[in-house]
Scaffold this motif. Structure first.
Motif, short mmCIF file in Angstrom:
data_model
loop_
_atom_site.label_atom_id
_atom_site.label_comp_id
_atom_site.label_asym_id
_atom_site.label_seq_id
_atom_site.Cartn_x
_atom_site.Cartn_y
_atom_site.Cartn_z
N MET A 1 0.86 -1.16 0.00
CA MET A 1 0.00 0.00 0.00
C MET A 1 0.91 1.23 0.00
O MET A 1 1.79 1.37 0.83
CB MET A 1 -0.89 -0.04 1.24
CG MET A 1 -1.80 1.14 1.36
SD MET A 1 -3.19 0.77 2.40
CE MET A 1 -2.73 1.52 3.91
N THR A 2 0.68 2.10 -0.95
CA THR A 2 1.50 3.30 -1.03
C THR A 2 0.65 4.53 -0.76
O THR A 2 -0.55 4.54 -0.95
CB THR A 2 2.15 3.43 -2.42
OG1 THR A 2 1.11 3.53 -3.40
CG2 THR A 2 3.07 2.26 -2.72
N ASN A 3 1.32 5.57 -0.34
CA ASN A 3 0.66 6.84 -0.10
C ASN A 3 1.08 7.77 -1.24
O ASN A 3 2.22 8.21 -1.28
CB ASN A 3 1.09 7.41 1.25
CG ASN A 3 0.38 8.70 1.60
OD1 ASN A 3 -0.21 9.35 0.73
ND2 ASN A 3 0.43 9.06 2.85
N PRO A 4 0.18 8.05 -2.18
CA PRO A 4 0.55 8.86 -3.34
C PRO A 4 0.98 10.29 -3.00
O PRO A 4 1.56 10.97 -3.82
CB PRO A 4 -0.69 8.85 -4.21
CG PRO A 4 -1.81 8.44 -3.32
CD PRO A 4 -1.21 7.66 -2.19
N SER A 5 0.72 10.71 -1.79
CA SER A 5 1.11 12.07 -1.43
C SER A 5 2.58 12.17 -1.03
O SER A 5 3.11 13.27 -0.89
CB SER A 5 0.22 12.60 -0.30
OG SER A 5 0.41 11.87 0.87
N LEU A 6 3.25 11.04 -0.83
CA LEU A 6 4.66 11.04 -0.47
C LEU A 6 5.51 10.66 -1.68
O LEU A 6 5.25 9.67 -2.34
CB LEU A 6 4.94 10.04 0.65
CG LEU A 6 4.38 10.36 2.02
CD1 LEU A 6 4.67 9.22 2.99
CD2 LEU A 6 4.96 11.65 2.56
N THR A 7 6.55 11.43 -1.93
CA THR A 7 7.49 11.09 -2.99
C THR A 7 8.56 10.18 -2.41
O THR A 7 8.70 10.06 -1.18
CB THR A 7 8.16 12.36 -3.55
OG1 THR A 7 8.96 12.95 -2.52
CG2 THR A 7 7.13 13.36 -4.05
N LEU A 8 9.32 9.58 -3.28
CA LEU A 8 10.42 8.73 -2.83
C LEU A 8 11.41 9.54 -1.99
O LEU A 8 11.90 9.07 -0.96
CB LEU A 8 11.12 8.09 -4.02
CG LEU A 8 12.28 7.15 -3.71
CD1 LEU A 8 11.84 6.03 -2.78
CD2 LEU A 8 12.87 6.61 -4.99
N GLU A 9 11.67 10.75 -2.43
CA GLU A 9 12.61 11.60 -1.69
C GLU A 9 12.09 11.91 -0.28
O GLU A 9 12.85 11.90 0.69
CB GLU A 9 12.86 12.90 -2.46
CG GLU A 9 14.04 13.68 -1.95
CD GLU A 9 15.35 12.89 -1.95
OE1 GLU A 9 16.11 13.02 -0.97
OE2 GLU A 9 15.61 12.14 -2.90
N GLU A 10 10.80 12.15 -0.15
CA GLU A 10 10.22 12.40 1.17
C GLU A 10 10.30 11.16 2.05
O GLU A 10 10.58 11.26 3.25
CB GLU A 10 8.76 12.85 1.02
CG GLU A 10 8.62 14.23 0.42
CD GLU A 10 7.19 14.58 0.05
OE1 GLU A 10 6.84 15.76 0.11
OE2 GLU A 10 6.41 13.66 -0.32
N ILE A 11 10.09 10.00 1.45
CA ILE A 11 10.19 8.76 2.21
C ILE A 11 11.62 8.58 2.70
O ILE A 11 11.85 8.20 3.86
CB ILE A 11 9.73 7.56 1.36
CG1 ILE A 11 8.23 7.68 1.08
CG2 ILE A 11 10.07 6.24 2.03
CD1 ILE A 11 7.71 6.70 0.05
#
Length: 60
Positions: A1-11
């Motif tokens: 399950m992914t959160n589309p509001s987070l980018t890879l960089e934010e993660i």
């Protein structure tokens, strides 16, 4: 399950805020999940010959 509001960089930024031990635990968990996924994909290739629709004798 992914959160589309987070980018890879934010993660990545969130992960880098974790303690070293938490990062190690995360890496171990990711390695286990990736290993399992890879093994399942590899196993699928071994059973591809069983996917012959003409030989579905157990389908009623």
């Amino acid at each position: 399950m992914t959160n589309p509001s987070l980018t890879l960089e934010e993660i990545k930024q969130i992960i880098f805020q974790l303690s070293i031990q938490e990062q190690i635990t995360l890496i171990e968990d990711l390695e286990e999940k990736l290993s399992t996924t890879q093994m399942m994909q590899l196993a699928e290739t071994g059973f591809s010959e069983w996917n012959d629709e003409e030989e579905d004798i157990y389908d009623i």
